[in-house]
Enzyme design. Structure first.
Site, PDB file in Angstrom:
ATOM      1  N   ASP A  49       0.836  -1.212   0.000  1.00  0.00           N
ATOM      2  CA  ASP A  49       0.000   0.000   0.000  1.00  0.00           C
ATOM      3  C   ASP A  49       0.871   1.263   0.000  1.00  0.00           C
ATOM      4  OD1 ASP A  49       0.886  -0.145   2.602  1.00  0.00           O
ATOM      5  OD2 ASP A  49      -1.093   0.054   3.534  1.00  0.00           O
ATOM      6  N   SER A  50       2.204   1.084   0.052  1.00  0.00           N
ATOM      7  CA  SER A  50       3.115   2.207  -0.163  1.00  0.00           C
ATOM      8  C   SER A  50       2.853   2.843  -1.523  1.00  0.00           C
ATOM      9  CB  SER A  50       4.575   1.743  -0.068  1.00  0.00           C
ATOM     10  OG  SER A  50       4.786   0.617  -0.893  1.00  0.00           O
ATOM     11  N   ASP A  88      -1.198  -6.098  -0.326  1.00  0.00           N
ATOM     12  CA  ASP A  88      -1.527  -5.512   0.985  1.00  0.00           C
ATOM     13  C   ASP A  88      -3.027  -5.299   1.150  1.00  0.00           C
ATOM     14  OD1 ASP A  88       0.728  -5.205   2.537  1.00  0.00           O
ATOM     15  OD2 ASP A  88       1.147  -3.151   1.886  1.00  0.00           O
ATOM     16  N   LYS A 118      -1.153  -9.297   2.855  1.00  0.00           N
ATOM     17  CA  LYS A 118      -0.400  -8.833   4.025  1.00  0.00           C
ATOM     18  C   LYS A 118      -1.288  -7.910   4.841  1.00  0.00           C
ATOM     19  CE  LYS A 118       3.230  -5.854   3.778  1.00  0.00           C
ATOM     20  NZ  LYS A 118       2.693  -4.702   4.530  1.00  0.00           N
ATOM     21  N   GLU A 120      -1.138  -5.409   8.581  1.00  0.00           N
ATOM     22  CA  GLU A 120      -0.337  -4.861   9.673  1.00  0.00           C
ATOM     23  C   GLU A 120      -1.004  -5.186  10.999  1.00  0.00           C
ATOM     24  OE1 GLU A 120       0.419  -0.658   9.099  1.00  0.00           O
ATOM     25  OE2 GLU A 120       1.112  -0.974   7.034  1.00  0.00           O
ATOM     26  N   GLU A 187       9.445  -4.139  10.430  1.00  0.00           N
ATOM     27  CA  GLU A 187       9.817  -2.827   9.869  1.00  0.00           C
ATOM     28  C   GLU A 187      10.353  -1.892  10.948  1.00  0.00           C
ATOM     29  OE1 GLU A 187       6.974  -0.952   7.244  1.00  0.00           O
ATOM     30  OE2 GLU A 187       8.199   0.871   7.105  1.00  0.00           O
TER      31      GLU A 187
HETATM   32  O1  KIV Z   1       3.532  -1.074   1.657  1.00  0.00           O
HETATM   33  C1  KIV Z   1       4.676  -1.536   1.564  1.00  0.00           C
HETATM   34  O2  KIV Z   1       5.360  -1.342   0.564  1.00  0.00           O
HETATM   35  C2  KIV Z   1       5.177  -2.326   2.684  1.00  0.00           C
HETATM   36  C3  KIV Z   1       6.598  -2.778   2.665  1.00  0.00           C
HETATM   37  C4  KIV Z   1       7.575  -1.741   2.473  1.00  0.00           C
HETATM   38  C5  KIV Z   1       6.927  -3.723   3.739  1.00  0.00           C
HETATM   39  O3  KIV Z   1       4.454  -2.626   3.576  1.00  0.00           O
END
Ligand code: KIV
Length: 274
Positions: A49-50, A88, A118, A120, A187
């Protein structure tokens, strides 16, 4: 490699089995052409989600939606033949209940064809991780610095400096691993804590800003390619510096267009001789 010389497709099970044997190589990918370039070199590609910050210019990842993750997940899957692909779950799509998390995860897996999701969170998400994995959704955990909590944490900083903080991250990592996560992102965590967690978990730890003590590493690909220059945290190494190349190419293009040098003869269609 398979009998036909092609690299075998990685799965969440094969990533898990790398614990204690091989380091796990992971990068983020958001588009088909970049996924195609990264795929042969990576065990795991993360549609993180970055992308909200890297592609859409958002200040944080909080504004990222399931629709965005589904669209980019589909794009990445079109470019992959080797790496395991994880998408994510964005903020707000899983924290309300384990049922909400299941619905969101199923949507991402069905619409993109990705291998898992993924999310969090630590102890508070363990029940959700167990619920998902028991129902066929592989989960990649994410503890330590959790960007989706930025509005509670008040910013991004490395963690694990105090005994309480270190113990909390350790408990979080153990909780999601015991609940069934096939691997856990750690992280922004100081090296001794990352080392202890890696020693005690039976699944791989994938570090970002968490030292070489982890079982594998992940970076935001645009950071390591020198394409995202809004900030450069200490843990990022630029393996390429592409921004000046892009600027130079745009400058050259603009100059040639303004001076009438581009398009040249070889770029121009002419009628076929009759
Ligand atoms: O959103 C993302 O890119 C991440 C990674 C950098 C671990 O969660």
């Amino acid at each position: 490699m398979s009998a036909h010389g092609k690299q075998k497709r990685q799965t969440t099970a094969s990533i898990r089995a790398m614990k204690g044997k091989d380091r796990v190589v992971c990068l983020t990918a958001y588009t088909t052409p970049i996924a195609r370039l990264l795929d042969p070199h990576c065990d795991l590609l993360l549609v993180g989600d970055s992308l909200g910050m890297v592609l859409y210019g958002m200040e944080t990842t909080v504004g990222v939606t399931l629709d965005m993750m589904a669209a980019h997940g589909r794009a990445v899957m079109r470019g992959v033949s080797h790496a395991c692909v994880i998408v994510d779950l964005p903020f707000g799509s899983y924290q309300e209940s384990k049922e909400q998390a299941f619905r969101s995860a199923v949507r991402l897996m069905q619409e993109t064809g990705c291998d898992g999701v993924k999310l969090e969170g630590g102890e508070e998400m363990a029940e959700t991780v167990a619920f998902l994995t028991a129902r066929g959704v592989p989960v990649f955990g994410h503890v330590g610095l959790m960007p989706q909590l930025v509005n509670i944490a008040g910013g991004f900083r490395s963690l694990g400096h105090s005994d309480e903080e270190a113990a909390k991250i350790h408990r979080d990592a153990e909780a999601v691993a015991e609940a069934g996560a096939f691997a856990v992102v750690v992280e922004g965590t100081v090296e001794p804590v990352a080392r202890q967690i890696t020693a005690s978990l039976k699944v791989p730890t994938i570090g970002i800003g968490a030292s070489p003590a982890c079982d594998g590493q992940v970076l935001v690909s645009d950071d390591m390619l020198g394409l995202f220059n809004d900030f450069k945290p200490r843990f990022v190494k630029r393996f390429a510096d592409l921004s000046p190349l892009v600027s130079q190419a745009a400058r050259d293009y603009a100059e040639e267009v303004r001076e009438g040098q581009f398009p040249a003869k070889e770029h121009t269609f002419q009628p076929k001789p009759r």
